[in-house]
Structure formats: structure tokens, C-alpha cells
Scaffold this active site. Sequence first.
Site, PDB file in Angstrom:
ATOM      1  N   THR A 232       0.869  -1.252   0.105  1.00 47.09           N
ATOM      2  CA  THR A 232       0.051   0.017   0.102  1.00 47.09           C
ATOM      3  C   THR A 232       0.949   1.129   0.032  1.00 47.09           C
ATOM      4  O   THR A 232       1.853   1.435   0.593  1.00 47.09           O
ATOM      5  CB  THR A 232      -0.987  -0.085   1.308  1.00 47.09           C
ATOM      6  OG1 THR A 232      -1.717  -1.329   1.172  1.00 47.09           O
ATOM      7  CG2 THR A 232      -1.970   1.288   1.240  1.00 47.09           C
ATOM      8  N   CYS A 320      32.737   5.280  10.238  1.00 44.61           N
ATOM      9  CA  CYS A 320      33.402   5.193  11.449  1.00 44.61           C
ATOM     10  C   CYS A 320      32.585   3.927  12.121  1.00 44.61           C
ATOM     11  O   CYS A 320      31.465   4.004  12.441  1.00 44.61           O
ATOM     12  CB  CYS A 320      32.880   6.608  12.255  1.00 44.61           C
ATOM     13  SG  CYS A 320      33.745   6.636  13.826  1.00 44.61           S
TER      14      CYS A 320
END
Length: 370
Positions: A232, A320
Site C-alpha cells: 500500500t 566510522c
Amino acid sequence: MYYFDHSATTPLLPEVSELMDHINKDVYGNPSSIYSIGRESRSIIENARKQIARSISARPEQIFFTSGGTEANNHVFWSLINNSQNHIVSNVIEHPAVTKVLEFLNPLGLEHELVGVNEDGIVSVDDINKAIKPGTSLISLMLANNEIGTLQPVQESVEIAKERDILVHTDAVQCMGKIEIDVSTLRVDFLSLSAHKFYGPKGVGVLYVREPKKLSPLIIGGGQEKNLRAGTENISAIAGMGLAAETSANSLDKKVVALIEFEEQFKSGLNKVFKKAIFNGNQSKKLPGLINVSFPGNRSDIIMTKLDRASIAVSNGSACGSGDIKPSPILSAIGLDDSMNLSTIRFSFGASNTPQQIDYLLTELKSILI
Ligand code: PLP
């Protein structure tokens, strides 16, 4: 917040936010339902499809809604999984939403070759040509790079692809509102967009498909999006994206002039503040307003932390994880050594900036850089 990271994401346009609030509050019909409130939802979606189609010179039936740029890219590659022609040519400076998908699909039978890039950050059409082999079915080449902004030779790649019946996909996620996107000139077969890069909502995007019969479904279920992308629809996000696309494409020239002015102000100021600054990637064939700069002798994570304390947001390309800072693969690909790589910051300007903000950024950089 002084926000100079528009390539990471952009704030919602106020009118987009207003439209989405209205739809979230007042429009709840399932677009697949045939009664009136369902039809209301359907017409909102189809209006957005037209707005997006117009903004890239496509036809509405070539526009498929996705959850973003990542899904749009995935859809193209997964669609080729059962193809007898199972080889893809791409390159090393694509976003992980291309390179990691190709890596993942390798053991499933989809082969690929990633061609390199020159020091300017531009992929060579000649290299793409050489990487093509008898089983090649697709070339995937981004329209502009997300870290250094360099524009890639997509149109030229289409020329060589068409001669050999090869499809072409371009990840244009960074481009809307910064350069013209015209699929009738580009002649690509697939093009990916993501609303949150052009002042629309997050979690919604577009896959343009020249000939939808050449695409297989990725998400399977109900028959939404002509059976190619079930589920949907997120009506408010799609409507917000439609309005954001229309606004981005309107008066593009004016927006580009503003971005170039910010860029020139920043570059000339930076040359006075820090003479050793190195601007990475080709400086003329690139997106306006995206500048990638190395600051020799300074660490990017420290610069970013200090700028953050001054309420300034910028980014570096380094991943990182678990405390380790890893060099950006894109900067490595254009020849930066690890130390220079880890001294590099991306500044990306946008509609929320003013010349005064850029002066403030320069003043703060002056006090931080050694
Ligand atoms: N492709 C490029 C070039 C990008 O810069 C990004 C996001 O940074 C993506 C794909 C992923 O888009 P999304 O965040 O909509 O999944």
C-alpha cells in the site's frame, strides 16, 4: 544549526510539510479501494506521478515509487538475477547502494566489473567500453558522485551501450535541483531518485523505467505499481515528493546561480583562511554547491567535532565503526593517501544557506585549522 550537508539530506520545504500534514490528517482511503475516499488517495498519487514525470521529461507510466534511492538501485540489479546475460559493468565510485548490491549478487550468479576512475574523479567511457563482454546486459553509472560531486559521462555511455543492446542505469540521487535531469536526452533505461535529497521526505524515491516490461518485480504482493512494487502506497510521502520534485525543477537556473555564488564565496574565502586547502575532483564538471576539500595537517573528525560545537554541520566520507575511522573508498580511488583522505571534509550548500552563514563557517574554520 548552520547546515552545510545538503548532500546527506535536506530539510523539508514548508509547503511540502504542510501538504503532507494535511494528507496524513485528512486522507486515509486505500488508493486501491474503488469508493470515493480511495479514489481521492489514488488521484493524489497519480498527480505526484505526473509531477515527477514532468520534472525529468518522462511519461507518468514510466515512474515507479520506491522507498528511496537504495531500493530503486536494488530493483534494477535484482531484476537481472535470472537473466541469461548476467554481467554488469559499473565503477568503483558508486554509492554502496550499487557496489554492495553487486557484491551481494555475485554468488547468486550476477557477475560484475567495477572500472576505475581518474584523479579527477571521472570514469572513462573507454574503460567502460573495454569492460563490456558478450554477456553484459547493463551499465550502471551514476550521474554525479555523492562525495566529490563529479559528473559522469552517462550520455556517452548510453551511445556505446545502444550499439550493443545493453541497458543503462544511472543513480541520479544527488542531482535533482542541481542539474537538469532529462531522460529524453540522457536516453537511459533506468534512473534512481530519492526525495530527501531535494527537500522532500525521507523513505520515498523513484525508479524511472523507460520500458516497464523490461523490469521484474522486487517486492511481491498486491498489484500496486503495475505489479512491479507491491505494498500500500505511502500517500503523503509520495505527494510530498511530487511537490518537491516540481519545485526543484522550477526555476532551476536561479537555484544553480545561488549554489555557485555560495561555492565561489566559500572557495575564495577558504583560499585566504587556509592556503594549503586542496579541492578534490574536477572543479568544472561537477554539481554546483558540493565541495570536497582536504586540509593537510588536520584530521577531519577533529574538524567536524569542533565545527559541531559551533553548531555547524558538515560531513566526511569516512566510515566510522567501532572507533576506527576508515578512509573513504571514493577518495582512495581518486588517489588520496590515507592521511590526506582522513583530512577531508565535504561541504554541500543548499536552499537553507545565506552568505552570512558562509562567512560564519569561514570564521570558524580559521580558528580551527592549524
Ligand atoms: N545513491 C546516492 C548517490 C546517494 O547519495 C544516496 C544517499 O546518500 C543513495 C543512493 C541512497 O538513497 P536513499 O537514502 O534514498 O536510500
